[in-house]
Design an enzyme around this catalytic site. Structure first.
Site, PDB file in Angstrom:
ATOM      1  N   HIS A 349     -12.169  -7.992  -5.149  1.00  0.00           N
ATOM      2  CA  HIS A 349     -10.786  -7.903  -4.672  1.00  0.00           C
ATOM      3  C   HIS A 349     -10.059  -9.232  -4.589  1.00  0.00           C
ATOM      4  CE1 HIS A 349     -10.247  -3.679  -3.504  1.00  0.00           C
ATOM      5  NE2 HIS A 349     -11.553  -3.676  -3.345  1.00  0.00           N
ATOM      6  N   LYS A 535       3.520  -7.181   4.564  1.00  0.00           N
ATOM      7  CA  LYS A 535       2.152  -7.433   4.099  1.00  0.00           C
ATOM      8  C   LYS A 535       1.524  -8.416   5.083  1.00  0.00           C
ATOM      9  CE  LYS A 535       4.062  -8.719   0.242  1.00  0.00           C
ATOM     10  NZ  LYS A 535       3.225  -7.988  -0.708  1.00  0.00           N
ATOM     11  N   ARG A 536       0.214  -8.590   5.026  1.00  0.00           N
ATOM     12  CA  ARG A 536      -0.413  -9.554   5.925  1.00  0.00           C
ATOM     13  C   ARG A 536       0.203 -10.946   5.745  1.00  0.00           C
ATOM     14  NH1 ARG A 536      -4.884  -8.998   8.397  1.00  0.00           N
ATOM     15  NH2 ARG A 536      -5.849 -10.955   7.790  1.00  0.00           N
ATOM     16  N   LYS A 541       0.770 -15.303  -0.028  1.00  0.00           N
ATOM     17  CA  LYS A 541       1.779 -14.256  -0.162  1.00  0.00           C
ATOM     18  C   LYS A 541       3.199 -14.817  -0.016  1.00  0.00           C
ATOM     19  CE  LYS A 541      -1.270 -10.483   1.420  1.00  0.00           C
ATOM     20  NZ  LYS A 541      -1.120  -9.408   0.421  1.00  0.00           N
ATOM     21  N   THR A 641      -0.440  -3.509  -3.241  1.00  0.00           N
ATOM     22  CA  THR A 641      -0.121  -2.080  -3.283  1.00  0.00           C
ATOM     23  C   THR A 641       1.207  -1.782  -2.597  1.00  0.00           C
ATOM     24  OG1 THR A 641      -1.551  -1.754  -1.358  1.00  0.00           O
ATOM     25  CG2 THR A 641      -2.466  -1.165  -3.517  1.00  0.00           C
ATOM     26  N   LYS A 645       4.227   1.072  -3.395  1.00  0.00           N
ATOM     27  CA  LYS A 645       4.852   1.980  -2.419  1.00  0.00           C
ATOM     28  C   LYS A 645       6.366   1.801  -2.418  1.00  0.00           C
ATOM     29  CE  LYS A 645       0.985   0.983   0.630  1.00  0.00           C
ATOM     30  NZ  LYS A 645       0.602   0.102   1.767  1.00  0.00           N
TER      31      LYS A 645
END
Ligand SMILES: *Cc1c(COP(=O)(O)O)cnc(C)c1O
Length: 802
Positions: A349, A535-536, A541, A641, A645
């Site tokens: 991952h 998101k985290r 990110k 992901t 969505k």
């Protein structure tokens, strides 16, 4: 099985009477909620039983998905949907004068995961049952799920999330399936009737008790099992009258979910957790095989059992299956190894080195002496098999035990027949960079399985009006076969459909505006662009890049440069020990305070950081999003992901060409996505040449300078030290996430988005294309690919009856 409104009302009244001795007018929402859950359990219990029987009788191959995280969120609505009862129950409750959404909101999120990894595992559970495969989850029943995030003075505080206190409505304790797990102690090999067998001494034994949760298939006869293990004191120890403290020490094993997926605290306890659910899960599978399937005919094991290792946390499954086969069932080593490799498969991952687990040899040896020796033997044979065939460097780089550490990814790869990445780019990077040596050794093992999302949860449940519009235009077949959604593109020029789409989004935004008002007191204009990054919180990110954009917009507005109205919405949890992530949270909150309270700004720009991002909150935010922020440093986000969505709900993506964003762009075409930023080669070039010098960029670009300077020049009140920390980070040559390198391109992408926004019809058309092509990321299809290419499953046919 169908349920009429009248039948539902009757059952609800009976349950209230029987369980609470109440009638509807006296009943609390909690009591009504409990009764509805009970009706739902009655609705699937026979499916669950019949699935188990059919799997055993017809000897279907089953897959067991081992994951340290599962993040299902709430289950009431998805169980109702999958039973085909959701609309009936909603309508019946309305007729009874009850608020379905309010009552459903009583259910606490089952938050046994941190983010994407756990959410993927949960989506796969839904998809396995819905596509008709025998697939089960295996994980841990954490007493405290992911902590509850609170902001105090702009700082993240972590509160315990005692989700089981309210009673879990879905789990069934299966005492009779308990097994024992051994830790510590010593052992000697003794000859027992001609078989060298370990004799243990001084180990501590913990009892593993499974709690099963039904995973109900979408409108079919199946219900699979998510099995979560709880630690309890062993029966022998019960005889010694354990104190509460003794008991607690054992139970602590399954007490907390590690609030991080890349750095670990409490490493020993974490290692214990990993072995605990791996050993318990494999023991229960082997017991099932021996008792109910094939006896000790273990050569047949891989024909009936597939074990999937989701990320490195369950990688010791390779060694534990060897232990069970060789020590407990006296299978010779070579046969056991062949069985193990055929049984195991592994998903990687991340390419980030710090998230590829390595265990200290001494710690591992002390906790799991027998398993350590088995891993040593696997490693020895691995090295032996390559000696003389490949160069020594290759062996040194790929072996399992080296530098006093056990490399769990190596164990997983060597012990599996399949290794997959989670998006095309990610798999390519595994093959060419991160796992290149293994790819040279075992090219056939590598394959890609791009992640997916369950459209049932993210469209049918979260966005029912969009689901209805799809029914109205393309018919309702898409609910079973998402490929049908491509037909929605035929409505590209249909004015009525485009305005329905705009209306649905507007209504969802009004609803979210209400939630925002209730949760934060901030009033936002539903006509503004809802710009979402959820998101985290992690440096890769790049919530930081979004933050710089917000500062830039603020400065523009103050200088009289106009922009379309915008509401920037963040949802993000930081790992408690992750200092930089927490500094980012504080700065975002300070910027939000500054912007939201500036009368000159008014509702031209609002910044909303919603606390405690989780699946339930995602279900409220995502249907209301116009813009989806997917702006990770290229190469760093394996798939993502939330990008999927959001597109499924009609948001347009602002995207770096990272992870699955690339595949989104392929699907919708470059005119329907705002792509920007460095590509993979440019990123790697910076790393290889050490040529990233952000200070030069900053000195040369006055816009960038002014934006970044706001962090330290007193513009933003209340975050002096955190602002400075971000500033120093951005300008350091070792800033590996290259925030400033993408700054200018990001502003351009945002300018383009604003331009398109002004043309409502064009925006709706792009949104429609995104919805239509989200079918590509349906987790049902991802699961079909896992089932046929990795697990080799056949479908279980069970009639859908009561
Ligand atoms: C989908 C989801 C994630 C994953 O988001 P990414 O942007 O892919 O990292 C994390 N948390 C929750 C609650 C989710 O629903």
């Amino acid at each position: 099985m169908t349920l009429t409104k009248e039948e539902f009302k009757k059952r609800l009244k009976e349950k209230l009477d029987r369980h609470f001795e109440e009638n509807l007018s006296q009943a609390s929402d909690e009591d009504i909620f409990a009764c509805i859950c009970s009706i739902v359990r009655d609705g699937y219990s026979s499916k669950w039983r019949r699935t188990r029987i059919a799997e055993t009788t017809n000897q279907h191959k089953q897959t067991y998905y081992f994951s340290i995280e599962f993040l299902p969120g709430t289950l009431l609505k998805s169980n109702l949907l999958n039973l085909g009862w959701l609309d009936t129950v909603k309508e019946a409750m309305k007729e009874l004068g009850l608020d379905f959404d309010k009552i459903a909101a009583i259910e606490p999120d089952m938050a046994l995961g941190n983010g994407g990894l756990g959410r993927l595992a949960a989506a796969f559970m839904d998809s396995l049952a819905s596509t008709g495969y025998a697939g089960n989850g295996n994980g841990l029943r954490y007493k405290y799920g992911l902590f509850k995030q609170k902001f105090v003075n702009g700082y993240q505080k972590e509160l315990p999330n005692d989700w089981l206190q309210q009673g879990d409505y879905w789990e069934v304790r299966r005492e009779s399936k308990s097994v024992l797990v051994r830790f510590g102690g010593h052992y000697n090999m003794v000859d027992d009737h001609g078989w060298m067998t370990p004799q243990y001494d001084g180990a501590s034994i913990v009892r593993a008790v499974p709690y099963d949760v039904a995973m109900v298939g979408y409108r079919n006869g199946l219900a699979n099992t998510l099995r979560l293990w709880d630690a309890e004191i062993a029966p022998e120890d019960e005889l010694n009258y354990p104190s509460i403290a003794d008991r607690r020490k054992v139970e602590d094993l399954t007490s907390i979910l590690y609030p991080d997926d890349s750095n670990y605290d409490g490493r020993l306890l974490r290692l214990k957790q990993e072995y605990f659910f791996v050993s318990a899960g494999l023991q229960s599978i082997v017991n099932y095989f021996v008792k109910d399937l094939k006896g000790t005919n273990f050569e047949e094991f891989p024909k009936y059992v597939a074990v999937h290792i989701n990320d490195t946390h369950p990688a010791m499954a390779v060694a534990e299956l060897m232990r069970l086969l060789v020590d407990e069932h006296r299978v010779d080593w070579d046969t056991a190894w062949d069985i193990t490799q055929k049984t195991m498969s592994y998903t990687n991952h991340t390419i980030m080195a710090e998230a590829l687990e390595k265990w200290d040899v001494n710690m591992f040896k002390e906790l799991l002496p027998r398993l350590f020796d088995i891993i040593t033997e696997i490693d020895r044979r691995y090295v032996e098999s390559l000696e003389g065939k490949v160069d020594g460097g290759m062996i040194d780089r790929t072996r399992i035990i080296k530098d006093n550490q056990i490399h769990m990814a190596h164990l997983a790869i060597i012990g599996s027949h399949s290794v997959n990445g989670v998006a095309a780019l990610h798999t390519q990077l595994l093959e060419t960079e991160v796992l290149h040596d293994f790819y040279e050794l075992y090219p056939d093992r590598f394959n890609n399985k791009t992640n997916g999302i369950t459209l049932r949860r993210w469209i049918q449940i979260a966005n029912p009006e969009l689901a209805k519009l799809l029914d109205k235009t393309i018919g309702s077949k898409w609910r079973y076969d998402s490929k049908e959604m491509l037909k929605f593109e035929e409505y590209y020029h249909d004015t009525a459909t485009l305005s329905s789409l705009t209306k649905i989004k507007a209504d969802n935004k009004k609803k979210l505006a209400k939630v925002i008002k209730e949760k934060t007191g901030i009033v936002v204009d539903p006509d503004a662009i809802f710009d979402v990054q959820v998101k985290r919180l992690h440096a890769y990110k790049r919530q930081t890049l979004k933050l710089l954009h917000v500062i830039k917009l603020y400065q523009d507005l103050k200088a009289g440069i106009s922009h379309p109205k915008r509401v920037v919405i963040f949802g993000a949890i930081a790992a408690p020990s992750y200092v930089f992530a927490k500094q980012v949270i504080k700065v975002i909150n300070s910027v939000a305070d500054m912007v939201n309270n500036d009368p000159e700004i008014g509702d031209k720009l609002k910044v909303v950081f919603l606390e405690n991002y989780n699946v339930s909150l995602a279900e409220q935010i995502i249907p209301a999003a116009d813009l989806s922020e997917q702006i990770s440093t290229t190469t760093k986000e394996a798939s993502g992901t939330s990008n999927m969505k959001l597109m499924a709900n009609g948001a347009l993506t602002v995207a770096t060409m990272d992870g699955a964003n690339i595949e989104i762009k392929d699907a919708v075409g470059s005119e329907n996505i705002f792509a920007f930023g460095l590509d993979k080669d440019e990123v790697y070039k910076y790393y290889a040449n050490h040529s990233y010098h952000p200070r030069d960029m900053y000195e040369k670009d006055p816009v960038m300078k002014k934006t970044v300077d706001a962090l330290i020049d007193g513009t933003i009140p209340g975050c002096q030290s955190e602002g400075r920390a971000l500033y120093d980070n951005f300008l350091g040559d070792n800033e590996q996430f290259l925030v400033l390198a993408d700054f200018e391109a990001y502003l351009h992408a945002q300018d383009l988005a604003e331009k398109v926004w002004k043309n409502k019809r064009q925006w709706a058309q792009k949104s429609l294309v995104n919805i239509a092509h989200s079918e590509r990321f349906d987790s049902d299809k991802t699961i079909e690919r896992y089932a046929s290419e990795i697990w080799h499953l056949d479908k279980v046919e069970i009639e859908d009856k009561a």
